[in-house]
Scaffold this motif. Sequence first.
Motif, PDB file in Angstrom:
ATOM      1  N   LEU A   9     -47.096  29.987 -44.625  1.00 42.33           N
ATOM      2  CA  LEU A   9     -46.020  29.986 -43.637  1.00 42.33           C
ATOM      3  C   LEU A   9     -46.547  29.495 -42.293  1.00 42.33           C
ATOM      4  O   LEU A   9     -47.600  29.937 -41.833  1.00 42.33           O
ATOM      5  CB  LEU A   9     -45.453  31.396 -43.466  1.00 42.33           C
ATOM      6  CG  LEU A   9     -44.292  31.526 -42.486  1.00 42.33           C
ATOM      7  CD1 LEU A   9     -43.044  30.832 -43.032  1.00 42.33           C
ATOM      8  CD2 LEU A   9     -43.992  32.979 -42.220  1.00 42.33           C
ATOM      9  N   GLN A  10     -45.821  28.593 -41.701  1.00 44.67           N
ATOM     10  CA  GLN A  10     -46.189  28.080 -40.388  1.00 44.67           C
ATOM     11  C   GLN A  10     -45.136  28.500 -39.371  1.00 44.67           C
ATOM     12  O   GLN A  10     -43.935  28.369 -39.621  1.00 44.67           O
ATOM     13  CB  GLN A  10     -46.299  26.557 -40.422  1.00 44.67           C
ATOM     14  CG  GLN A  10     -46.748  25.968 -39.105  1.00 44.67           C
ATOM     15  CD  GLN A  10     -47.054  24.486 -39.220  1.00 44.67           C
ATOM     16  OE1 GLN A  10     -47.417  23.998 -40.270  1.00 44.67           O
ATOM     17  NE2 GLN A  10     -46.894  23.776 -38.126  1.00 44.67           N
ATOM     18  N   LEU A  11     -45.597  29.018 -38.242  1.00 48.37           N
ATOM     19  CA  LEU A  11     -44.690  29.359 -37.150  1.00 48.37           C
ATOM     20  C   LEU A  11     -44.071  28.057 -36.649  1.00 48.37           C
ATOM     21  O   LEU A  11     -44.792  27.098 -36.364  1.00 48.37           O
ATOM     22  CB  LEU A  11     -45.502  30.030 -36.033  1.00 48.37           C
ATOM     23  CG  LEU A  11     -44.779  30.868 -35.013  1.00 48.37           C
ATOM     24  CD1 LEU A  11     -44.096  32.054 -35.672  1.00 48.37           C
ATOM     25  CD2 LEU A  11     -45.771  31.364 -33.968  1.00 48.37           C
ATOM     26  N   PRO A  12     -42.745  27.959 -36.579  1.00 45.02           N
ATOM     27  CA  PRO A  12     -42.129  26.723 -36.091  1.00 45.02           C
ATOM     28  C   PRO A  12     -42.689  26.335 -34.717  1.00 45.02           C
ATOM     29  O   PRO A  12     -42.900  27.187 -33.852  1.00 45.02           O
ATOM     30  CB  PRO A  12     -40.646  27.065 -36.019  1.00 45.02           C
ATOM     31  CG  PRO A  12     -40.474  28.136 -37.060  1.00 45.02           C
ATOM     32  CD  PRO A  12     -41.744  28.949 -36.972  1.00 45.02           C
ATOM     33  N   ARG A 104     -37.174  45.105 -49.214  1.00 49.44           N
ATOM     34  CA  ARG A 104     -38.348  44.271 -48.956  1.00 49.44           C
ATOM     35  C   ARG A 104     -38.521  43.196 -50.025  1.00 49.44           C
ATOM     36  O   ARG A 104     -38.289  43.432 -51.208  1.00 49.44           O
ATOM     37  CB  ARG A 104     -39.568  45.194 -48.932  1.00 49.44           C
ATOM     38  CG  ARG A 104     -40.828  44.554 -48.502  1.00 49.44           C
ATOM     39  CD  ARG A 104     -41.867  45.621 -48.298  1.00 49.44           C
ATOM     40  NE  ARG A 104     -43.184  45.071 -48.512  1.00 49.44           N
ATOM     41  CZ  ARG A 104     -44.293  45.699 -48.236  1.00 49.44           C
ATOM     42  NH1 ARG A 104     -44.259  46.917 -47.755  1.00 49.44           N
ATOM     43  NH2 ARG A 104     -45.441  45.134 -48.449  1.00 49.44           N
ATOM     44  N   CYS A 105     -38.952  41.992 -49.564  1.00 46.02           N
ATOM     45  CA  CYS A 105     -39.213  40.902 -50.502  1.00 46.02           C
ATOM     46  C   CYS A 105     -40.352  40.032 -49.975  1.00 46.02           C
ATOM     47  O   CYS A 105     -40.791  40.190 -48.835  1.00 46.02           O
ATOM     48  CB  CYS A 105     -37.958  40.076 -50.749  1.00 46.02           C
ATOM     49  SG  CYS A 105     -37.294  39.317 -49.257  1.00 46.02           S
ATOM     50  N   ASP A 106     -40.793  39.109 -50.784  1.00 41.70           N
ATOM     51  CA  ASP A 106     -41.905  38.217 -50.457  1.00 41.70           C
ATOM     52  C   ASP A 106     -41.458  37.174 -49.430  1.00 41.70           C
ATOM     53  O   ASP A 106     -40.532  36.398 -49.693  1.00 41.70           O
ATOM     54  CB  ASP A 106     -42.383  37.540 -51.745  1.00 41.70           C
ATOM     55  CG  ASP A 106     -43.563  36.606 -51.537  1.00 41.70           C
ATOM     56  OD1 ASP A 106     -44.098  36.510 -50.418  1.00 41.70           O
ATOM     57  OD2 ASP A 106     -43.967  35.969 -52.532  1.00 41.70           O
ATOM     58  N   LEU A 107     -42.126  37.151 -48.302  1.00 44.72           N
ATOM     59  CA  LEU A 107     -41.790  36.195 -47.243  1.00 44.72           C
ATOM     60  C   LEU A 107     -42.066  34.758 -47.679  1.00 44.72           C
ATOM     61  O   LEU A 107     -41.453  33.824 -47.167  1.00 44.72           O
ATOM     62  CB  LEU A 107     -42.577  36.525 -45.963  1.00 44.72           C
ATOM     63  CG  LEU A 107     -42.355  35.655 -44.740  1.00 44.72           C
ATOM     64  CD1 LEU A 107     -40.884  35.628 -44.339  1.00 44.72           C
ATOM     65  CD2 LEU A 107     -43.192  36.153 -43.579  1.00 44.72           C
ATOM     66  N   LEU A 108     -42.971  34.565 -48.626  1.00 46.02           N
ATOM     67  CA  LEU A 108     -43.335  33.212 -49.037  1.00 46.02           C
ATOM     68  C   LEU A 108     -42.427  32.650 -50.139  1.00 46.02           C
ATOM     69  O   LEU A 108     -42.621  31.528 -50.590  1.00 46.02           O
ATOM     70  CB  LEU A 108     -44.800  33.181 -49.483  1.00 46.02           C
ATOM     71  CG  LEU A 108     -45.794  33.578 -48.378  1.00 46.02           C
ATOM     72  CD1 LEU A 108     -47.224  33.529 -48.899  1.00 46.02           C
ATOM     73  CD2 LEU A 108     -45.639  32.731 -47.131  1.00 46.02           C
ATOM     74  N   HIS A 109     -41.426  33.405 -50.538  1.00 47.40           N
ATOM     75  CA  HIS A 109     -40.433  32.892 -51.497  1.00 47.40           C
ATOM     76  C   HIS A 109     -39.644  31.790 -50.778  1.00 47.40           C
ATOM     77  O   HIS A 109     -39.260  31.960 -49.607  1.00 47.40           O
ATOM     78  CB  HIS A 109     -39.509  34.018 -51.952  1.00 47.40           C
ATOM     79  CG  HIS A 109     -38.584  33.612 -53.024  1.00 47.40           C
ATOM     80  ND1 HIS A 109     -37.421  32.906 -52.778  1.00 47.40           N
ATOM     81  CD2 HIS A 109     -38.641  33.791 -54.364  1.00 47.40           C
ATOM     82  CE1 HIS A 109     -36.799  32.676 -53.906  1.00 47.40           C
ATOM     83  NE2 HIS A 109     -37.521  33.206 -54.892  1.00 47.40           N
ATOM     84  N   ILE A 113     -38.318  31.818 -46.896  1.00 47.86           N
ATOM     85  CA  ILE A 113     -38.845  30.884 -45.881  1.00 47.86           C
ATOM     86  C   ILE A 113     -37.687  30.144 -45.223  1.00 47.86           C
ATOM     87  O   ILE A 113     -37.664  29.974 -44.002  1.00 47.86           O
ATOM     88  CB  ILE A 113     -39.870  29.910 -46.498  1.00 47.86           C
ATOM     89  CG1 ILE A 113     -41.157  30.666 -46.855  1.00 47.86           C
ATOM     90  CG2 ILE A 113     -40.178  28.764 -45.530  1.00 47.86           C
ATOM     91  CD1 ILE A 113     -42.189  29.829 -47.595  1.00 47.86           C
ATOM     92  N   ASP A 114     -36.705  29.719 -46.025  1.00 47.26           N
ATOM     93  CA  ASP A 114     -35.516  29.060 -45.460  1.00 47.26           C
ATOM     94  C   ASP A 114     -34.780  29.992 -44.503  1.00 47.26           C
ATOM     95  O   ASP A 114     -34.347  29.568 -43.424  1.00 47.26           O
ATOM     96  CB  ASP A 114     -34.561  28.604 -46.569  1.00 47.26           C
ATOM     97  CG  ASP A 114     -35.078  27.395 -47.335  1.00 47.26           C
ATOM     98  OD1 ASP A 114     -36.042  26.741 -46.867  1.00 47.26           O
ATOM     99  OD2 ASP A 114     -34.520  27.112 -48.417  1.00 47.26           O
ATOM    100  N   LEU A 115     -34.607  31.255 -44.908  1.00 43.69           N
ATOM    101  CA  LEU A 115     -33.965  32.244 -44.039  1.00 43.69           C
ATOM    102  C   LEU A 115     -34.738  32.379 -42.732  1.00 43.69           C
ATOM    103  O   LEU A 115     -34.145  32.381 -41.648  1.00 43.69           O
ATOM    104  CB  LEU A 115     -33.883  33.599 -44.744  1.00 43.69           C
ATOM    105  CG  LEU A 115     -33.430  34.785 -43.881  1.00 43.69           C
ATOM    106  CD1 LEU A 115     -31.993  34.591 -43.400  1.00 43.69           C
ATOM    107  CD2 LEU A 115     -33.590  36.092 -44.659  1.00 43.69           C
ATOM    108  N   PHE A 116     -36.059  32.474 -42.818  1.00 35.62           N
ATOM    109  CA  PHE A 116     -36.901  32.596 -41.630  1.00 35.62           C
ATOM    110  C   PHE A 116     -36.681  31.414 -40.685  1.00 35.62           C
ATOM    111  O   PHE A 116     -36.437  31.602 -39.494  1.00 35.62           O
ATOM    112  CB  PHE A 116     -38.371  32.703 -42.044  1.00 35.62           C
ATOM    113  CG  PHE A 116     -39.332  32.707 -40.885  1.00 35.62           C
ATOM    114  CD1 PHE A 116     -39.420  33.799 -40.032  1.00 35.62           C
ATOM    115  CD2 PHE A 116     -40.152  31.615 -40.648  1.00 35.62           C
ATOM    116  CE1 PHE A 116     -40.301  33.803 -38.959  1.00 35.62           C
ATOM    117  CE2 PHE A 116     -41.039  31.609 -39.582  1.00 35.62           C
ATOM    118  CZ  PHE A 116     -41.118  32.713 -38.741  1.00 35.62           C
ATOM    119  N   HIS A 117     -36.742  30.202 -41.214  1.00 32.01           N
ATOM    120  CA  HIS A 117     -36.589  29.015 -40.362  1.00 32.01           C
ATOM    121  C   HIS A 117     -35.179  28.904 -39.777  1.00 32.01           C
ATOM    122  O   HIS A 117     -35.020  28.521 -38.620  1.00 32.01           O
ATOM    123  CB  HIS A 117     -36.981  27.750 -41.127  1.00 32.01           C
ATOM    124  CG  HIS A 117     -38.461  27.629 -41.321  1.00 32.01           C
ATOM    125  ND1 HIS A 117     -39.336  27.342 -40.294  1.00 32.01           N
ATOM    126  CD2 HIS A 117     -39.231  27.784 -42.415  1.00 32.01           C
ATOM    127  CE1 HIS A 117     -40.572  27.318 -40.749  1.00 32.01           C
ATOM    128  NE2 HIS A 117     -40.542  27.600 -42.033  1.00 32.01           N
TER     129      HIS A 117
END
Length: 141
Positions: A9-12, A104-109, A113-117
């Motif tokens: 995961l990369q911080l935008p 809770r779920c895996d952030l790297l799924h 990742i799409d949700l995070f971005h």
Amino acid sequence: MIEQHYGELQLPLALHRHLEKLLSCYTIPVQATRLVINYRALDYYQTKQGLHPVEIQLKKNGNQWLVVFIASFSFINTHHKSVDVELYFHLINHWCYQPDAGGRCDLLHPAVIDLFHTWVAAFLRHIQYQQFDDISLTILR
């Protein structure tokens, strides 16, 4: 100053730049090891409508700061007197928590990742348009 990579995961870049610029506005003691940045739209606490509060916590690792987590909060319903976590991205341990979506779920799924971005993009728009009344930095240690 702030680490941008958290495993896969990369911080935008725009968030990274914002945080670096924000930290540069403060004199942070050399012995400080944890920082908390809070973003608030103060009318949310009165009306329970509008921008939800956000907290970003950082910890020092050598000469760099790591983003430990990014969390947003909301009132569970109009009867509650305090806010609770609605979305929590733990970057270092690669997990995400969303109570209304099963926990809770895996952030790297890829979907997470799409949700995070997507969430970060919306958050940065709120910052760009100065929609938070109060942005504060607290040194925990």
